[in-house]
Design a protein around this motif. Structure first.
Motif, short mmCIF file in Angstrom:
data_model
loop_
_atom_site.label_atom_id
_atom_site.label_comp_id
_atom_site.label_asym_id
_atom_site.label_seq_id
_atom_site.Cartn_x
_atom_site.Cartn_y
_atom_site.Cartn_z
N UNK A 141 46.43 32.99 3.23
CA UNK A 141 46.31 32.57 1.63
C UNK A 141 45.80 31.35 1.82
N UNK A 142 45.06 30.25 2.42
CA UNK A 142 44.88 28.81 2.25
C UNK A 142 43.22 29.64 2.73
N UNK A 143 42.43 30.44 3.14
CA UNK A 143 41.33 30.55 2.80
C UNK A 143 41.25 31.27 1.61
N UNK A 144 41.82 32.22 0.40
CA UNK A 144 42.18 33.08 -0.74
C UNK A 144 41.68 31.82 -1.47
N UNK A 145 42.62 30.82 -1.43
CA UNK A 145 42.95 30.25 -2.53
C UNK A 145 41.25 28.67 -2.35
N UNK A 146 40.79 28.38 -1.02
CA UNK A 146 39.75 27.94 -1.22
C UNK A 146 38.07 28.56 -1.85
N UNK A 147 38.71 29.85 -1.14
CA UNK A 147 37.02 31.25 -2.11
C UNK A 147 37.32 31.11 -3.18
N UNK A 148 38.31 31.21 -3.59
CA UNK A 148 38.48 31.92 -5.22
C UNK A 148 37.58 30.65 -6.34
N UNK A 149 38.61 29.12 -5.69
CA UNK A 149 38.21 27.40 -5.73
C UNK A 149 36.71 27.20 -5.85
N UNK A 150 35.77 27.95 -5.17
CA UNK A 150 34.91 27.78 -5.69
C UNK A 150 33.93 28.48 -6.04
N UNK A 151 34.51 29.91 -5.95
CA UNK A 151 33.48 30.58 -6.68
C UNK A 151 33.65 30.12 -8.55
N UNK A 152 35.18 30.88 -8.48
CA UNK A 152 35.80 30.07 -10.32
C UNK A 152 34.81 28.91 -10.49
N UNK A 153 34.04 27.64 -9.55
CA UNK A 153 33.62 26.49 -9.86
C UNK A 153 32.50 26.55 -10.52
#
Length: 266
Positions: A141-153
């Motif tokens: 969950x934590x990795x998906x949160x970080x990666x999805x935040x970076x992609x959306x940013x």
């Protein structure tokens, strides 16, 4: 008023090109819309300190309806694994909302340079696509949160839906391509909506924006692009069945490289 009408009419033409190419080549409109708006918008008096922000924000807003249409079609075909939204949804919203406020802190020239580099990289990928290794598993969950935040940013900063970044990642994690594309269309709509809200708020008190602006969103350009792109996309889809799309995609990629380099050097 004459300049507003002129921009609207030019963006009708731009939207028709964007919609047709999106249907024909399966590309996101932001890579076309942003460079075009950088050349069009000075005619309505948008200053050089704001023009890149307005172009990116308007491009992002134009993606809402097209991504919604795509997501609806994929949902009907069962291509969207909705269970993935639980770990990815927060990052998508956080990243895309934050992109507007991060963008506001970046000088227009620097933002244009970053976009130009991004265009060149995406064009190279389009001309010489790399194959993503599949068969992996979804990270925590934590990795998906970080990666999805970076992609959306990144997507919000560049005025795109994010599919060029999210689809390869999801494929690498073992998701079937049709599901990766379907899920990307749904998150693209979320990125566009959240990012648009962010750019409206971030640009709300910015002085000297032209008449017809809502925050950093320039409505005459947005409306023109939306109307014609939605009408012309089906013609591109129809042409894709008979036209040599792999060859055309490489030609278009070369054109994007030229555009990116011109923006980079300007």
């Amino acid at each position: 008023m004459d300049s507003l009408l002129q921009v609207f009419l030019i963006c009708l033409v731009l939207g028709s090109v964007v919609g047709f190419l999106a249907g024909l080549l399966g590309i996101g409109g932001g890579l076309i819309i942003v460079p075009a708006l950088l050349y069009i918008l000075p005619s309505v008096g948008i200053s050089s300190t704001q023009i890149t922000h307005v172009a990116i924000a308007t491009s992002l807003a134009s993606i809402i309806l097209t991504s919604m249409s795509s997501a609806t079609a994929h949902h009907k075909r069962g291509n969207i694994p909705w269970e993935l939204f639980k770990p990815i949804f927060p990052g998508i919203v956080i990243g895309s909302l934050a992109s507007a406020f991060v963008s506001e802190q970046i000088a227009s020239d620097d933002l244009q340079q970053a976009f130009a580099i991004f265009v060149v990289l995406m064009a190279v990928q389009m001309a010489f696509p790399f194959k993503v290794k599949t068969g992996g598993s979804m990270p925590s969950f934590a990795v998906l949160l970080v990666i999805s935040t970076a992609i959306a940013l990144i997507a919000g900063l560049m005025g795109i839906g994010g599919g060029v970044l999210l689809v390869p990642f999801l494929s690498y994690c073992g998701l079937q391509m049709r599901q990766a594309v379907g899920f990307s269309s749904a998150t693209g709509m979320l990125i566009a909506v959240s990012g648009t809200i962010g750019y409206i708020i971030a640009g709300f008190d910015v002085p000297n924006l032209p008449e017809g602006s809502v925050g950093f969103i320039y409505l005459p350009a947005l409306i023109g692009i939306i109307i014609s792109s939605m009408l012309c996309a089906p013609f591109g889809v129809k042409a894709a069945s008979t036209w040599p799309t792999p060859v055309l995609k490489k030609i278009f990629a070369c054109l994007l490289i030229v555009v990116g380099l011109k923006l980079l050097l300007s």
